[in-house]
Design a protein around this motif. Structure first.
Motif: not given
Length: 332
Positions: A313, A89-90, A99-100, A93-94, A279, A311
């Motif tokens: 993510l 997940a991290a 994913v947004s 995001i990075a 989640w 979602t």
């Protein structure tokens, strides 16, 4: 009059006006302008008024008001998702801006492919497709809306999972729930009673079984699952199996069992075994053959209306948990 026009104009710009609401809006504006026009209070729907209060929400409110209180009302685990899943997940995001954004309505292709393989190998569900949902509660709501009309009879065995009843009540079918009997000593569902119901002049449209059961924890035998499936098939009824607790089979030698068939829907969740409660990832395994070959398109209508898509993510976490978290879960 000019003040009232300005109020109406602002409301329309903020999408507060809709066809059919004009007279109410003018009344409200007139009242704001200081006139004495009579107003009526808007009402909530009869469906939601007929829906039970959520007992877990009430329990949490009581706990918040009494620090130190312990609740036995909700079955939740004490661990987080596998560390590698949180790392995935991290990393997403990075490095993965997508994913947004909106994802596929029925779930990420990689996760759906992995889940198709899982339900075939572990649960014996061949020729089943997958729809990823925001938890198993949403999966059940999707199924109720896609399969049942308000006038249809639905079987819930007591004691039942409260959110199942709420979903049926909220869709207008609360008065047509048929409460099934369970053995008073073993708490296993009375399948002789079910056979009589399904053989009657107005058989239920849908039968719901939770395996293992929430709230009793009873694990159905493979023979019980198979018989329930056969009875529903003969009567032309849907069988919905909620397998949220499939990993929680504690009896020596006992194994969790699913049923397959063009009339059988299986529901699953990542919330429990994988520690992913917040989640919100569940999934529907639905048949793609026989009389159910077009079921996926109907489920998509509901899916697109409620969450649009699960979602992204959360699905990244679910995929990594599924692929590498087996031993982690087993140890816990």
């Amino acid at each position: 009059e000019m003040q009232m026009q300005r109020i109406v104009s602002r409301a329309c710009r903020h999408r507060a006006y809709a066809p059919g609401r004009g007279s109410s809006l003018v009344m409200a504006a007139a009242g704001t302008a200081g006139t004495s026009a009579a107003t009526k209070s808007p009402q909530v729907s009869a469906r939601v008024l007929a829906t039970d209060e959520p007992c877990i929400v009430k329990t949490k409110q009581l706990m918040a008001a009494h620090p130190g209180a312990l609740s036995l009302a909700q079955g939740i685990v004490h661990w987080q998702p596998p560390p590698s899943a949180l790392q995935a997940a991290a990393a997403a995001i990075a490095s993965n801006p997508s994913v947004s954004g909106y994802g596929p309505a029925d779930g990420l292709p990689a996760l759906r492919e992995a889940l198709r393989a899982k339900v075939a190998a572990r649960n014996g569900l061949e020729h089943y497709d997958i729809m990823v949902t925001a938890g198993a509660n949403q999966a059940f709501t999707n199924v109720v809306l896609a399969l049942c009309d308000a006038s249809d009879r639905v079987v819930l065995f007591t004691p039942y999972y409260f959110n199942h009843l709420m979903a049926i009540q909220m869709s207008g079918g609360g008065d047509n729930v048929v409460y099934g009997k369970c053995d008073s000593h073993t708490l296993h569902p009375d399948l002789d009673w079910l056979e009589a119901q399904l053989s009657g002049p107005a058989p239920p449209r849908m039968v719901v079984l939770v395996n293992p059961c929430n709230p009793t924890g009873v694990l159905l035998t493979p023979a019980e699952v198979a018989r329930a499936s056969q009875l529903c098939a003969k009567a032309g009824a849907w069988l919905v199996l909620d397998n949220t607790y499939e990993d929680f089979a504690y009896d020596d030698g006992a194994a969790h069992a699913c049923a397959a068939g063009p009339h059988v829907i299986n529901l699953f969740s990542f919330s429990k075994a994988y520690g992913m409660m917040g989640w919100r990832v569940g999934y529907i395994a639905y048949p793609t053959y026989g009389s159910s070959s077009g079921l996926g398109a109907q489920l998509l209508k509901v899916q697109d209306t409620i969450p649009i898509c699960p979602t992204q993510l959360s699905q990244v976490v679910a995929l990594e948990a599924l692929q590498s978290g087996g031993q982690y879960v087993a140890e816990r």
